[in-house]
Design a protein around this motif. Structure first.
Motif, PDB file in Angstrom:
ATOM      1  N   GLU A   4      12.148  20.018-139.417  1.00 39.93           N
ATOM      2  CA  GLU A   4      11.357  18.991-138.757  1.00 39.93           C
ATOM      3  C   GLU A   4      10.090  19.586-138.146  1.00 39.93           C
ATOM      4  N   THR A   5       8.981  18.856-138.284  1.00 35.86           N
ATOM      5  CA  THR A   5       7.727  19.257-137.646  1.00 35.86           C
ATOM      6  C   THR A   5       7.339  18.187-136.633  1.00 35.86           C
ATOM      7  N   ARG A   6       7.049  18.597-135.415  1.00 35.04           N
ATOM      8  CA  ARG A   6       6.699  17.652-134.367  1.00 35.04           C
ATOM      9  C   ARG A   6       5.256  17.865-133.911  1.00 35.04           C
ATOM     10  N   THR A   7       4.623  16.768-133.547  1.00 33.03           N
ATOM     11  CA  THR A   7       3.266  16.821-133.008  1.00 33.03           C
ATOM     12  C   THR A   7       3.314  16.483-131.527  1.00 33.03           C
ATOM     13  N   VAL A   8       2.812  17.383-130.697  1.00 36.49           N
ATOM     14  CA  VAL A   8       2.741  17.142-129.255  1.00 36.49           C
ATOM     15  C   VAL A   8       1.388  16.534-128.946  1.00 36.49           C
ATOM     16  N   ALA A   9       1.387  15.352-128.393  1.00 36.81           N
ATOM     17  CA  ALA A   9       0.144  14.647-128.111  1.00 36.81           C
ATOM     18  C   ALA A   9      -0.654  15.353-127.021  1.00 36.81           C
ATOM     19  N   ALA A  10      -1.965  15.218-127.089  1.00 40.22           N
ATOM     20  CA  ALA A  10      -2.834  15.788-126.055  1.00 40.22           C
ATOM     21  C   ALA A  10      -2.512  15.128-124.719  1.00 40.22           C
ATOM     22  N   THR A  28      18.626  19.960-127.379  1.00 40.61           N
ATOM     23  CA  THR A  28      19.237  20.752-128.438  1.00 40.61           C
ATOM     24  C   THR A  28      18.724  20.204-129.765  1.00 40.61           C
ATOM     25  N   VAL A  29      18.061  21.049-130.540  1.00 39.81           N
ATOM     26  CA  VAL A  29      17.470  20.577-131.798  1.00 39.81           C
ATOM     27  C   VAL A  29      18.520  20.628-132.904  1.00 39.81           C
ATOM     28  N   ALA A  30      18.605  19.548-133.663  1.00 42.98           N
ATOM     29  CA  ALA A  30      19.606  19.457-134.719  1.00 42.98           C
ATOM     30  C   ALA A  30      19.160  20.171-135.990  1.00 42.98           C
ATOM     31  N   HIS A  31      17.840  20.340-136.136  1.00 44.75           N
ATOM     32  CA  HIS A  31      17.301  20.954-137.354  1.00 44.75           C
ATOM     33  C   HIS A  31      16.340  22.082-136.954  1.00 44.75           C
ATOM     34  N   ASP A  32      16.059  22.973-137.890  1.00 48.03           N
ATOM     35  CA  ASP A  32      14.968  23.907-137.667  1.00 48.03           C
ATOM     36  C   ASP A  32      13.729  23.076-137.348  1.00 48.03           C
ATOM     37  N   THR A  33      13.047  23.422-136.259  1.00 50.74           N
ATOM     38  CA  THR A  33      11.970  22.566-135.745  1.00 50.74           C
ATOM     39  C   THR A  33      10.713  23.370-135.458  1.00 50.74           C
ATOM     40  N   ARG A  34       9.573  22.782-135.809  1.00 55.62           N
ATOM     41  CA  ARG A  34       8.273  23.379-135.487  1.00 55.62           C
ATOM     42  C   ARG A  34       7.483  22.421-134.608  1.00 55.62           C
ATOM     43  N   TRP A  35       6.684  22.989-133.708  1.00 50.56           N
ATOM     44  CA  TRP A  35       5.760  22.211-132.891  1.00 50.56           C
ATOM     45  C   TRP A  35       4.332  22.628-133.229  1.00 50.56           C
ATOM     46  N   ASN A  36       3.441  21.647-133.312  1.00 43.40           N
ATOM     47  CA  ASN A  36       2.045  21.938-133.616  1.00 43.40           C
ATOM     48  C   ASN A  36       1.378  22.686-132.470  1.00 43.40           C
ATOM     49  N   ALA A  37       0.200  23.210-132.707  1.00 47.87           N
ATOM     50  CA  ALA A  37      -0.565  23.875-131.646  1.00 47.87           C
ATOM     51  C   ALA A  37      -0.945  22.840-130.592  1.00 47.87           C
ATOM     52  N   HIS A  38      -0.659  23.150-129.320  1.00 49.05           N
ATOM     53  CA  HIS A  38      -0.929  22.218-128.232  1.00 49.05           C
ATOM     54  C   HIS A  38      -1.033  23.005-126.927  1.00 49.05           C
ATOM     55  N   ALA A  39      -1.401  22.336-125.879  1.00 51.01           N
ATOM     56  CA  ALA A  39      -1.473  22.946-124.545  1.00 51.01           C
ATOM     57  C   ALA A  39      -1.016  21.925-123.521  1.00 51.01           C
ATOM     58  N   HIS A  40      -0.552  22.422-122.364  1.00 56.59           N
ATOM     59  CA  HIS A  40      -0.119  21.564-121.268  1.00 56.59           C
ATOM     60  C   HIS A  40      -1.036  21.779-120.058  1.00 56.59           C
ATOM     61  N   PRO A  41      -1.213  20.738-119.250  1.00 52.27           N
ATOM     62  CA  PRO A  41      -2.026  20.906-118.036  1.00 52.27           C
ATOM     63  C   PRO A  41      -1.273  21.581-116.900  1.00 52.27           C
ATOM     64  N   TRP A  42      -0.021  22.012-117.155  1.00 53.40           N
ATOM     65  CA  TRP A  42       0.783  22.686-116.133  1.00 53.40           C
ATOM     66  C   TRP A  42       1.260  24.030-116.681  1.00 53.40           C
ATOM     67  N   ASP A  43       1.578  24.957-115.794  1.00 56.09           N
ATOM     68  CA  ASP A  43       2.242  26.187-116.203  1.00 56.09           C
ATOM     69  C   ASP A  43       3.636  25.831-116.717  1.00 56.09           C
TER      70      ASP A  43
END
Length: 257
Positions: A4-10, A28-43
């Motif tokens: 699975e590939t997930r997109t984290v919204a800005a 807990t992820v049920a499948h091998d999972t990828r997240w796109n390049a993203h950033a958070h406004p918090w540490d």
């Protein structure tokens, strides 16, 4: 890694001023999972209750485990992946209410005490005073770790063929001299290039790649003997010694339970 590939919204930069101190997320992820390049406004503190995941910033890739987390400063662009079955945890720290541990990504040892404190904050019935006391203790014990499962992936035309081959097959046994002959350069040239681009020697870089791959396989439940062979060691004992030098822990500590 398929799956699975997930997109984290800005996220709105104004959210950096949110008044929360520490906020946790887990899944807990049920499948091998990828997240796109993203950033958070918090540490963010990335850590796992179980399994293995990887966070990538530029050419640097950190492996995250139940004992070794990663501090990701606010606004740092990163991507990630996790092995199926991984129980991943993300703990966010409000920038308006807490000091930042570091302005660059750093490894954090997830000690039993830190784990208990972070898990306590997941109790929604916790009284405000108890929550504040627990948050203060988290900030007190949160410190960078001298250990990290980090591989700096070289991208230069000279080293890229080596990096691609070894990361594709960590059991690749070609020596620095063999690579030099195949690429038509001197071993000294490759040694200098590795030190300049990765900050370490060829041998240590290969050991790091092998350790990262081994952690993933161990998290999938592979037997230590099979993992040793897969990542290029002649025996489980040789693999165990090299793994301990690189990670500070035995391979058994990473076996999926």
């Amino acid at each position: 890694m398929s799956g699975e590939t997930r997109t984290v919204a800005a996220q709105d930069a104004a959210a950096a001023g949110a008044p929360f101190v520490i906020h946790g997320y887990e899944e807990t992820v049920a499948h091998d999972t990828r997240w796109n390049a993203h950033a958070h406004p918090w540490d963010e503190l990335l850590w796992n209750g179980r399994g293995a995941s990887v966070a990538v910033v530029g050419a640097r890739a950190w492996t995250i485990t139940p004992t070794l987390g990663l501090w990701m400063p606010a606004d740092t662009v990163h991507s990630g992946s996790a092995v199926a079955g991984t129980w991943f945890r993300a703990t966010f720290f409000g920038r308006a209410t807490t000091p930042s541990l570091s302005d660059v990504p750093v490894a954090v040892e997830i000690t039993p005490l830190l784990r208990l404190l972070l898990e306590r904050l997941g109790d929604t019935s916790l009284a405000p005073g108890s929550r504040a006391a627990t948050e203060a203790m988290v900030l007190d014990v949160l410190t960078p770790s001298p250990r990290e499962l980090l591989v700096h992936v070289p991208t230069s035309p000279l080293l890229r063929p080596i990096a691609d081959a070894v990361r594709r097959n960590p059991g690749d046994g070609r020596t620095l001299s063999r690579w030099a002959a195949e690429l038509g350069v001197s071993a000294r040239t490759l040694t200098r290039a590795f030190n300049a681009e990765t900050g370490t020697s060829f041998a240590r870089w290969v050991a790091g790649v092998r350790a990262q791959h081994a952690v993933e396989l161990l998290s999938r439940g592979w037997a230590v003997e099979i993992v040793a062979e897969e990542v290029g060691y002649r025996s489980a004992s040789a693999f165990g010694a090299a793994f301990r030098r690189t990670t500070g822990l035995t391979p058994g500590a990473f076996r999926h339970r």
